[in-house]
Design a protein around this motif. Structure first.
Motif, PDB file in Angstrom:
ATOM      1  N   LYS A   1       2.040   1.703  -3.390  1.00  0.00           N
ATOM      2  CA  LYS A   1       0.942   1.991  -4.321  1.00  0.00           C
ATOM      3  C   LYS A   1       0.419   3.421  -4.153  1.00  0.00           C
ATOM      4  CE  LYS A   1      -3.038  -0.426  -3.854  1.00  0.00           C
ATOM      5  NZ  LYS A   1      -4.063  -1.451  -4.061  1.00  0.00           N
ATOM      6  N   TYR A   2       0.267   3.846  -2.883  1.00  0.00           N
ATOM      7  CA  TYR A   2      -0.375   5.144  -2.635  1.00  0.00           C
ATOM      8  C   TYR A   2       0.633   6.294  -2.502  1.00  0.00           C
ATOM      9  CZ  TYR A   2      -4.554   2.369  -2.213  1.00  0.00           C
ATOM     10  OH  TYR A   2      -5.585   1.513  -2.482  1.00  0.00           O
TER      11      TYR A   2
ATOM     12  N   GLY B   1      -7.455  -5.716   1.965  1.00  0.00           N
ATOM     13  CA  GLY B   1      -6.140  -5.996   2.558  1.00  0.00           C
ATOM     14  C   GLY B   1      -6.073  -5.581   4.028  1.00  0.00           C
ATOM     15  N   LEU B   2      -6.453  -4.333   4.312  1.00  0.00           N
ATOM     16  CA  LEU B   2      -6.337  -3.830   5.687  1.00  0.00           C
ATOM     17  C   LEU B   2      -7.334  -4.516   6.617  1.00  0.00           C
ATOM     18  CD1 LEU B   2      -5.821  -0.002   5.039  1.00  0.00           C
ATOM     19  CD2 LEU B   2      -4.131  -1.680   5.770  1.00  0.00           C
TER      20      LEU B   2
ATOM     21  N   ILE C   1      -4.514  10.263   3.754  1.00  0.00           N
ATOM     22  CA  ILE C   1      -5.933   9.879   3.855  1.00  0.00           C
ATOM     23  C   ILE C   1      -6.676  11.010   4.566  1.00  0.00           C
ATOM     24  CG2 ILE C   1      -7.535   8.160   4.835  1.00  0.00           C
ATOM     25  CD1 ILE C   1      -5.147   6.214   4.875  1.00  0.00           C
TER      26      ILE C   1
ATOM     27  N   GLY D   1      -7.781  -1.807  -6.511  1.00  0.00           N
ATOM     28  CA  GLY D   1      -7.751  -2.602  -5.280  1.00  0.00           C
ATOM     29  C   GLY D   1      -9.145  -3.067  -4.925  1.00  0.00           C
ATOM     30  N   LEU D   2      -9.209  -4.000  -3.971  1.00  0.00           N
ATOM     31  CA  LEU D   2     -10.516  -4.530  -3.565  1.00  0.00           C
ATOM     32  C   LEU D   2     -10.974  -3.976  -2.213  1.00  0.00           C
ATOM     33  CD1 LEU D   2     -10.220  -8.325  -4.456  1.00  0.00           C
ATOM     34  CD2 LEU D   2     -11.430  -6.558  -5.693  1.00  0.00           C
ATOM     35  N   GLY D   3     -10.066  -3.330  -1.492  1.00  0.00           N
ATOM     36  CA  GLY D   3     -10.449  -2.798  -0.184  1.00  0.00           C
ATOM     37  C   GLY D   3     -10.591  -3.867   0.879  1.00  0.00           C
TER      38      GLY D   3
ATOM     39  N   VAL E   1     -10.734   2.733   7.061  1.00  0.00           N
ATOM     40  CA  VAL E   1      -9.907   1.987   6.105  1.00  0.00           C
ATOM     41  C   VAL E   1      -9.702   0.524   6.496  1.00  0.00           C
ATOM     42  CG1 VAL E   1      -8.706   3.977   5.139  1.00  0.00           C
ATOM     43  CG2 VAL E   1      -7.754   2.813   7.135  1.00  0.00           C
TER      44      VAL E   1
ATOM     45  N   ASN F   1       0.838  -1.212   0.000  1.00  0.00           N
ATOM     46  CA  ASN F   1       0.000   0.000   0.000  1.00  0.00           C
ATOM     47  C   ASN F   1       0.867   1.255   0.000  1.00  0.00           C
ATOM     48  OD1 ASN F   1      -2.401  -1.301  -0.054  1.00  0.00           O
ATOM     49  ND2 ASN F   1      -2.914  -1.029   2.103  1.00  0.00           N
TER      50      ASN F   1
ATOM     51  N   ASP G   1       4.851   6.176   4.691  1.00  0.00           N
ATOM     52  CA  ASP G   1       5.112   6.599   3.312  1.00  0.00           C
ATOM     53  C   ASP G   1       4.927   8.109   3.198  1.00  0.00           C
ATOM     54  OD1 ASP G   1       2.404   7.416   2.503  1.00  0.00           O
ATOM     55  OD2 ASP G   1       1.894   5.284   2.660  1.00  0.00           O
TER      56      ASP G   1
ATOM     57  N   PHE H   1       1.016   3.354   8.698  1.00  0.00           N
ATOM     58  CA  PHE H   1       0.192   2.268   9.238  1.00  0.00           C
ATOM     59  C   PHE H   1       1.051   1.507  10.235  1.00  0.00           C
ATOM     60  CE2 PHE H   1      -2.467   3.005   5.553  1.00  0.00           C
ATOM     61  CZ  PHE H   1      -3.727   2.768   6.093  1.00  0.00           C
TER      62      PHE H   1
ATOM     63  N   TYR I   1     -13.821  -1.317   2.106  1.00  0.00           N
ATOM     64  CA  TYR I   1     -13.785   0.161   2.115  1.00  0.00           C
ATOM     65  C   TYR I   1     -12.600   0.667   1.316  1.00  0.00           C
ATOM     66  CZ  TYR I   1     -13.877   4.980   3.517  1.00  0.00           C
ATOM     67  OH  TYR I   1     -13.935   6.350   3.492  1.00  0.00           O
ATOM     68  N   ARG I   2     -12.850   1.620   0.433  1.00  0.00           N
ATOM     69  CA  ARG I   2     -11.779   2.290  -0.310  1.00  0.00           C
ATOM     70  C   ARG I   2     -12.033   3.785  -0.251  1.00  0.00           C
ATOM     71  NH1 ARG I   2      -9.963   1.135  -5.436  1.00  0.00           N
ATOM     72  NH2 ARG I   2      -7.936   1.068  -4.418  1.00  0.00           N
ATOM     73  N   VAL I   3     -10.977   4.552  -0.054  1.00  0.00           N
ATOM     74  CA  VAL I   3     -11.153   6.007   0.001  1.00  0.00           C
ATOM     75  C   VAL I   3     -11.548   6.483  -1.404  1.00  0.00           C
ATOM     76  CG1 VAL I   3      -9.984   8.205   0.400  1.00  0.00           C
ATOM     77  CG2 VAL I   3      -9.478   6.239   1.864  1.00  0.00           C
TER      78      VAL I   3
HETATM   79  P1  ADP Z   1      -6.921  -1.622  -1.377  1.00  0.00           P
HETATM   80  O1  ADP Z   1      -5.605  -0.962  -1.287  1.00  0.00           O
HETATM   81  O2  ADP Z   1      -6.889  -2.909  -2.102  1.00  0.00           O
HETATM   82  O3  ADP Z   1      -7.999  -0.722  -1.856  1.00  0.00           O
HETATM   83  P2  ADP Z   1      -6.769  -1.876   1.516  1.00  0.00           P
HETATM   84  O4  ADP Z   1      -7.696  -2.557   2.451  1.00  0.00           O
HETATM   85  O5  ADP Z   1      -5.350  -2.299   1.537  1.00  0.00           O
HETATM   86  O6  ADP Z   1      -7.403  -2.035   0.082  1.00  0.00           O
HETATM   87  O7  ADP Z   1      -6.852  -0.326   1.801  1.00  0.00           O
HETATM   88  C1  ADP Z   1      -8.111   0.276   1.963  1.00  0.00           C
HETATM   89  C2  ADP Z   1      -8.077   1.728   1.518  1.00  0.00           C
HETATM   90  O8  ADP Z   1      -7.254   2.497   2.398  1.00  0.00           O
HETATM   91  C3  ADP Z   1      -7.463   1.919   0.161  1.00  0.00           C
HETATM   92  O9  ADP Z   1      -8.415   1.781  -0.864  1.00  0.00           O
HETATM   93  C4  ADP Z   1      -6.931   3.327   0.212  1.00  0.00           C
HETATM   94  O10 ADP Z   1      -7.965   4.221  -0.093  1.00  0.00           O
HETATM   95  C5  ADP Z   1      -6.555   3.504   1.666  1.00  0.00           C
HETATM   96  N1  ADP Z   1      -5.114   3.296   1.920  1.00  0.00           N
HETATM   97  C6  ADP Z   1      -4.507   2.168   2.328  1.00  0.00           C
HETATM   98  N2  ADP Z   1      -3.176   2.364   2.472  1.00  0.00           N
HETATM   99  C7  ADP Z   1      -2.944   3.666   2.144  1.00  0.00           C
HETATM  100  C8  ADP Z   1      -1.760   4.490   2.116  1.00  0.00           C
HETATM  101  N3  ADP Z   1      -0.560   4.008   2.438  1.00  0.00           N
HETATM  102  N4  ADP Z   1      -1.919   5.778   1.749  1.00  0.00           N
HETATM  103  C9  ADP Z   1      -3.120   6.279   1.422  1.00  0.00           C
HETATM  104  N5  ADP Z   1      -4.260   5.555   1.432  1.00  0.00           N
HETATM  105  C10 ADP Z   1      -4.182   4.261   1.793  1.00  0.00           C
END
Ligand code: ADP
Length: 489
Positions: free
Chosen positions: A397-398, A455-456, A427, A451-453, A435, A394, A422, A482, A440-442
């Motif tokens: 990716k972000y 992982g976290l 967020i 992403g599928l929302g 999150v 993440n 990072d 995180f 849930y995805r922002v």
């Molecule tokens: P995914 O990344 O597959 O969407 P996650 O459950 O890993 O699902 O994360 C949920 C949401 O949290 C993400 O969709 C993103 O919006 C936000 N997020 C996670 N990690 C980060 C990060 N390092 N920086 C910014 N936003 C993040």
């Protein structure tokens, strides 16, 4: 102040002197008319009134004063000629404060009477003041009671208009008001709806309320009278606080049964779909490996490149399906955690290597801040690795284009802390708490990043099963950390 009324200046003079020598404040009037004017304008504690005066005489003055509410309570001492006027004195004056003294005035007797009346007057004033205060207080209380009644009425009307079952209970949880929806689930306002035997009991819910004195929210099934079926409800109980603590509670049961059924069907579908997808994928993986081995002799060929790419994509697909399977395992309470002692530093090193090796951003540095985590940690190394990989993936990716990621470690007496920081998109504050929830995805970033929302959500569940804590700190546009903690023992 005392008012002396006499037409004889000498009398006024001597009385004035006498009273002043006893520290009384004094005012004077030389006729009945003047006396009446002054009495209406000023406040007097006592009037010393000569009976015989030209014009309005003393009796007439007294009679007039008895007709006004402002003046009828002022005590009067009449100055009379010996025995002549006494029989008239009692008539026409309402207050008890009336007396006479015969001329020539005996100073001792006059002072005695003045002091008695003065005290009487002071007491009357004090009494009137207390009466007034009491009256105001009673009025204020009546008003407060009325306001309270209005508020209760308003609350009950509101509760009655809700589509939910609503109730009010006293500080100890005894119900004293229910809305009409209550009767779809219970025949008696004092008896709670029947709760499914596998769910939390109402007694237990109230025990929690009494213990924590905080709003409570639980999901439970209650039996609908008409159909006899148990339906899922969200029970919310909120304390109503007043002076000295909780006065009562307001509760609602919201029907979430349809939602629950939908969720169950979706979970079932996910579980079946991910299982079904897994089998052919495993075969594809095996075939790709076979072809890879056959192509091993010409590693530079185009076919080898394509196979390599196919292999990467299959690995990604494998990861996604594994995550979906984990979600359905969590839903069914079947996510297994195999705890064993393991070396956290080794695990960190391996994760960092994997991330650097597989990262699409080769220039990315992974920095380390904090002490080495020496000694063994008790937990499921495979699952902890999954969390770290997720946090790192993440973080990369972000934060497109970022140059570094910082891994923070700390060791306290009873737990270790690991955080991945990072310098990416961050967020928004009000979305941070969501999150870790499933799917849930922002919104702001969901289009740009795939992403599928989940992982976290899986990370949170794994950490919970290790009795650890987790969280996120983030500043929009600056970056995110995180973190999780694990107990050492
Ligand atoms: P995914 O990344 O597959 O969407 P996650 O459950 O890993 O699902 O994360 C949920 C949401 O949290 C993400 O969709 C993103 O919006 C936000 N997020 C996670 N990690 C980060 C990060 N390092 N920086 C910014 N936003 C993040």
């Amino acid at each position: 102040m005392i008012l002396i009324v006499d037409d004889q200046v000498e009398n006024i003079y001597s009385l004035n002197k006498l009273l002043k020598s006893w520290d009384f404040e004094v005012d004077t009037a030389q006729s009945g008319e003047e006396a009446l004017k002054k009495v209406l304008k000023n406040d007097y504690a006592l009037i010393i009134l000569d009976v015989q005066m030209p014009g309005i005489d003393g009796f007439e003055v007294a009679e007039t004063l008895s007709g006004y509410s402002k003046t009828k309570e002022i005590p009067i001492i009449f100055l009379t000629a010996v025995n002549t006027d006494k029989k008239f004195i009692t008539k026409g004056y309402a207050s008890g404060g009336i007396d006479y003294i015969t001329k020539p005035v005996d100073p001792d007797i006059l002072i005695l009477k003045v002091r008695t009346f003065y005290r009487l007057y002071e007491q009357t004033v004090a009494l009137n003041d207390s009466k007034e205060i009491l009256k105001l207080e009673i009025e204020a209380r009546k008003k407060a009671q009325q306001d309270l009644n209005d508020k209760v009425e308003h609350l009950h009307t509101t509760l009655e208009s809700l589509p939910q079952i609503a109730f009010r209970a006293d500080a100890f949880g005894n119900v004293f008001f229910v809305n009409k929806n209550w009767f779809d689930y219970s025949t008696d306002p004092a008896i709670y709806p029947e709760v499914h035997p596998d769910d939390i009991t109402m007694e237990a819910v109230w025990e929690d309320c009494m213990q924590h004195l905080q709003p409570q929210e639980v999901e439970l099934r209650i039996r609908e009278l008409r159909s006899g079926a148990f339906r899922f409800h969200l029970l919310r109980i909120i304390p109503v606080k007043g002076e000295g603590g909780i006065k009562s509670w307001v509760g609602t049961f919201t029907d979430i049964d349809d939602q629950k059924q939908e969720e169950r069907k979706k979970d079932e579908f996910l579980s079946i779909a991910s299982h079904e997808l897994k089998t052919p994928l495993t075969s594809i993986k095996a075939y790709i490996q076979l072809i890879e081995r056959m192509e091993h002799k010409q590693p530079e060929s185009k076919v080898a490149t394509y196979i390599h790419r196919a292999h990467d994509q299959v690995s990604k697909l494998d990861g996604l399906i594994n995550d979906l399977l984990d979600v359905s395992k969590i839903e069914n309470g079947k996510l297994k955690i195999n705890k064993k002692p393991f070396d956290m530093e080794k695990l960190i090193a391996s994760v960092v290597e994997t991330i650097q090796y597989t990262s699409a951003q080769p220039a990315l540095r992974i920095e380390r801040q904090g002490p080495l985590i020496t000694g063994e940690i008790y937990g499921d190394a495979f699952r902890i690795e999954q969390i770290l990989i997720n946090f790192f993936t993440n973080a990369i990716k972000y934060s497109p284009g970022a140059e570094k990621i910082v891994l923070h470690t700390a060791k306290e007496n009873d737990h270790i802390y690991i955080g991945v920081q990072d310098f990416g998109i961050g967020i928004p504050d009000h979305k941070k708490k969501n999150v870790f929830t499933k799917f849930y995805r922002v919104e702001e970033s969901s289009v740009q990043f795939q992403g599928l929302g989940i992982g976290l959500y899986i990370c949170a569940e794994i950490i919970k099963q290790h009795q650890g804590n987790y969280g996120v700190e983030s500043t929009l546009g600056e970056g995110t950390t995180f973190y999780f903690t694990l107990p050492i023992s």
